[in-house]
Design a protein around this motif. Structure first.
Motif, PDB file in Angstrom:
ATOM      1  N   MET A   1       0.830  -1.194   0.000  1.00  0.00           N
ATOM      2  CA  MET A   1       0.000   0.000   0.000  1.00  0.00           C
ATOM      3  C   MET A   1       0.870   1.251   0.000  1.00  0.00           C
ATOM      4  O   MET A   1       1.786   1.398   0.803  1.00  0.00           O
ATOM      5  CB  MET A   1      -0.928   0.006   1.219  1.00  0.00           C
TER       6      MET A   1
ATOM      7  N   CYS B   1      -3.498   4.010  -2.819  1.00  0.00           N
ATOM      8  CA  CYS B   1      -4.658   4.326  -1.979  1.00  0.00           C
ATOM      9  C   CYS B   1      -5.699   5.148  -2.731  1.00  0.00           C
ATOM     10  O   CYS B   1      -6.894   4.866  -2.646  1.00  0.00           O
ATOM     11  CB  CYS B   1      -4.196   5.067  -0.727  1.00  0.00           C
TER      12      CYS B   1
ATOM     13  N   ARG C   1     -10.782   9.286   0.686  1.00  0.00           N
ATOM     14  CA  ARG C   1      -9.625   8.440   0.978  1.00  0.00           C
ATOM     15  C   ARG C   1      -8.396   9.264   1.341  1.00  0.00           C
ATOM     16  O   ARG C   1      -8.140  10.317   0.767  1.00  0.00           O
ATOM     17  CB  ARG C   1      -9.298   7.540  -0.215  1.00  0.00           C
TER      18      ARG C   1
ATOM     19  N   PHE D   1      -4.127   8.502   2.863  1.00  0.00           N
ATOM     20  CA  PHE D   1      -3.058   7.579   3.241  1.00  0.00           C
ATOM     21  C   PHE D   1      -2.448   8.085   4.538  1.00  0.00           C
ATOM     22  O   PHE D   1      -1.904   9.189   4.593  1.00  0.00           O
ATOM     23  CB  PHE D   1      -2.011   7.535   2.127  1.00  0.00           C
TER      24      PHE D   1
ATOM     25  N   CYS E   1      -4.308   2.854   4.241  1.00  0.00           N
ATOM     26  CA  CYS E   1      -5.258   3.590   3.409  1.00  0.00           C
ATOM     27  C   CYS E   1      -6.631   3.555   4.075  1.00  0.00           C
ATOM     28  O   CYS E   1      -7.216   2.480   4.257  1.00  0.00           O
ATOM     29  CB  CYS E   1      -5.338   2.964   2.019  1.00  0.00           C
TER      30      CYS E   1
END
Length: 345
Positions: free
Chosen positions: A234, A239, A293, A295, A300
């Protein structure tokens, strides 16, 4: 000398006192109903000190303004102590440095419980009680750019609860009468024809919608998920990238979501989130999703508000739809829950 003391005394009288040690969670106030027009992201202008009172408090005003806006998009509410359980405050415009310190909402006539305000909203709340340990009553004001105006708002004020993630990573507030389901125990929150909670959600909160039972309203939720890519590390890019996924028939790929063209980013508690939209239709039922969203510390996180509805014309006579007032109440409750989210560590 007497004139200076009189000016200081008048300033303190017009300022707000905040009681310390209130243990109650703050109620849900309609901040989302009064959004700020814009958010200033530039360097705050040094306060322009015009009156003797402003000059007297120049250090605290400059230090407070230097931290940046915290109210109504581009204003800074600067607070400082003035004795036991007392705080003075002024409003400073970060764009031009103008200081507002008169015609403040009255707060010293009772026992103050606190002042509440947000960067994203023009709403300013003064909570007061008739006794030291009595219930707090909210007095709502709207900032019009130069002064506070009282608001007669009939929106119900709900007592709130604070949800904190099991690992302490994040927290947010929600009305106490909303249903909360957590990871591994999501099933009770999957109620509508099209579920508004994902099975892998870390937490999902369902709006208490008994008053909408005779309408086309299906359900609405706020949920938090952690996005994980099997076999892939990730990263920030991974993300926020809307990866393709197969449709049920396996015929074509389409993205998980679309980045909002009108509002591609959203600032939530000082953190910038990518704003995406998604939706679908099934058997006269529809779902619309606004997702966000970010990070954070190699993970994420996705926040989302999901709304389901039924086509009102599938029944005879047609079902009622939400009134404008009901829709406003719904929108402001979900917006306030979303913007109360913050990372704890």
């Amino acid at each position: 000398m007497k004139a200076k003391l009189a000016a200081v005394f008048l300033f303190l009288i017009l300022s707000a006192k905040v009681a310390i040690g209130q243990n109650q969670n703050p109620p849900f106030y309609p901040f989302g109903r009064y959004p700020a027009e814009r958010t200033y992201k530039g360097k705050p202008v040094t306060p322009k000190l015009i009156t003797p009172t402003q000059s007297r408090f120049r250090t605290v005003l400059r230090n407070g303004e230097g931290k940046g806006p915290n109210f109504a998009g581009h204003y800074t509410v600067v607070e400082w102590g003035c004795g036991s359980n007392c705080v003075s405050f002024a409003v400073v415009d970060a764009v031009n440095g103008k200081v507002f310190d008169t015609d403040m909402p009255p707060v010293n006539d009772e026992y103050p419980c606190g002042l509440l305000y947000k960067l994203e909203s023009r709403l300013f709340v003064v909570a007061k009680s008739s006794s030291v340990n009595g219930d707090c009553k909210a007095h709502l004001y709207i900032w019009d750019g130069s002064r506070f105006k009282p608001v007669n708002d009939s929106t119900p004020v709900h007592q709130t609860m604070i949800f904190t993630a099991a690992d302490g990573t994040f927290q947010f507030s929600h009305p106490s009468d909303f249903q909360v389901c957590t990871q591994g125990k999501i099933e009770p929150c999957i109620q509508s024809y099209i579920p508004v909670c994902e099975q892998d959600a870390l937490v999902c909160v369902i709006y208490a919608a008994k008053q909408f039972e005779d309408t086309s309203f299906g359900g609405v939720s706020f949920q938090v998920r952690e996005i994980v890519r099997k076999g892939e590390t990730m990263t920030a890019d991974v993300c926020v990238t809307p990866y393709p996924r197969k449709d049920p028939g396996g015929i074509s790929d389409w993205p998980e979501f679309l980045v909002s063209a009108e509002h591609p980013q959203e600032m939530i508690s000082g953190i910038l989130f990518l704003h995406g939209v998604n939706g679908g239709v099934a058997m006269s039922h529809s779902i619309s999703v606004d997702l966000y969203r970010s990070f954070h510390k190699q993970r994420c996180f996705e926040l989302s508000v999901s709304l389901t509805q039924t086509n009102p014309n599938v029944s005879e006579p047609p079902m009622k739809t939400l009134t404008r007032a009901q829709q406003k109440e719904l929108d402001q409750s979900m917006s306030q829950m979303l913007h109360s989210f913050r990372f704890s560590k």
